[in-house]
Write an enzyme that holds these catalytic residues in place. Structure first.
Site, PDB file in Angstrom:
ATOM      1  N   ASP A  44     -24.589  -9.257  13.866  1.00  0.00           N
ATOM      2  CA  ASP A  44     -25.029  -9.039  12.496  1.00  0.00           C
ATOM      3  C   ASP A  44     -25.762 -10.266  11.988  1.00  0.00           C
ATOM      4  O   ASP A  44     -25.905 -11.251  12.710  1.00  0.00           O
ATOM      5  CB  ASP A  44     -23.841  -8.698  11.586  1.00  0.00           C
ATOM      6  N   ASP A  46     -25.396 -12.730   8.782  1.00  0.00           N
ATOM      7  CA  ASP A  46     -24.591 -13.115   7.622  1.00  0.00           C
ATOM      8  C   ASP A  46     -25.497 -13.785   6.601  1.00  0.00           C
ATOM      9  O   ASP A  46     -26.250 -14.701   6.944  1.00  0.00           O
ATOM     10  CB  ASP A  46     -23.478 -14.078   8.043  1.00  0.00           C
ATOM     11  N   ASP A  86     -24.163  -8.785   6.607  1.00  0.00           N
ATOM     12  CA  ASP A  86     -22.847  -9.088   6.039  1.00  0.00           C
ATOM     13  C   ASP A  86     -23.100 -10.076   4.898  1.00  0.00           C
ATOM     14  O   ASP A  86     -23.446 -11.232   5.144  1.00  0.00           O
ATOM     15  CB  ASP A  86     -21.961  -9.686   7.125  1.00  0.00           C
TER      16      ASP A  86
END
EC number: 2.7.7.46
Length: 177
Positions: A44, A46, A86
């Site tokens: 992902d 962040d 995220d």
């Protein structure tokens, strides 16, 4: 190098720059940015954002073809294409944005990292290590995937053993049961 995520990071940061919306890269990409090289594949991206400007970030994600997919106790998840974002807020604290409960200086104003030639703001080494302390409370380090073990090692080496131990002591004293 994961060119899809690198391209998306550049697109997100360019769109944020157009809005004068400061964003900080966190997690594994922050480690890579601070080191100036991609060390592994990432699950992902962040992002840390000014909490009071969440609506602007959400609108920007939508403008880039994405959407918020889940609310979390610390922020939210979003997707753009097949990529997961995220997102965690930081809050203004006297002179700078700070992540709640993280060591002071978690969101430096200056671009202290580089991703594929682009200078980027990223969370401090201390904030990165602090996140690993939280992770260790949830999942014993012996059960961590190899990629997290290696990223933690890189972060600790970069910060230095003495500073890591000072942070660990501060974390333990703050969260002692």
């Amino acid at each position: 190098m994961d060119t899809t995520q690198v391209t998306l990071i550049h697109q997100i940061l360019a769109a944020a720059d157009e809005r004068n919306l400061p964003l900080w890269i966190g997690g594994g990409w922050a480690i890579d940015a601070r080191l100036g090289r991609v060390t592994r594949k990432h699950d992902d991206i962040d992002l840390t954002f000014p909490g009071e400007r969440r609506g602007e970030l959400e609108a920007m994600v939508e403008m880039l073809g994405g959407r918020v997919t889940e609310e979390l106790d610390y922020g939210f998840l979003a997707e753009i294409g097949d990529e997961l974002l995220d997102c965690e807020p930081a809050w203004w604290a006297d002179e700078a944005y700070e992540i709640a409960e993280a060591p002071q200086g978690s969101c430096p104003e200056a671009a202290e990292g580089v991703i594929a030639g682009r200078p980027v703001r990223c969370n401090s080494w201390e904030a990165i290590i602090w996140d690993y302390f939280y992770y260790a409370d949830e999942v014993p380090p012996v059960d961590w995937p190899t990629k997290h073990i290696e990223s933690y090692r890189l972060a600790c080496t970069s910060l230095g053993a003495e500073k890591v131990e000072v942070l660990r002591a501060a974390f333990r004293s703050r969260y002692a049961a």
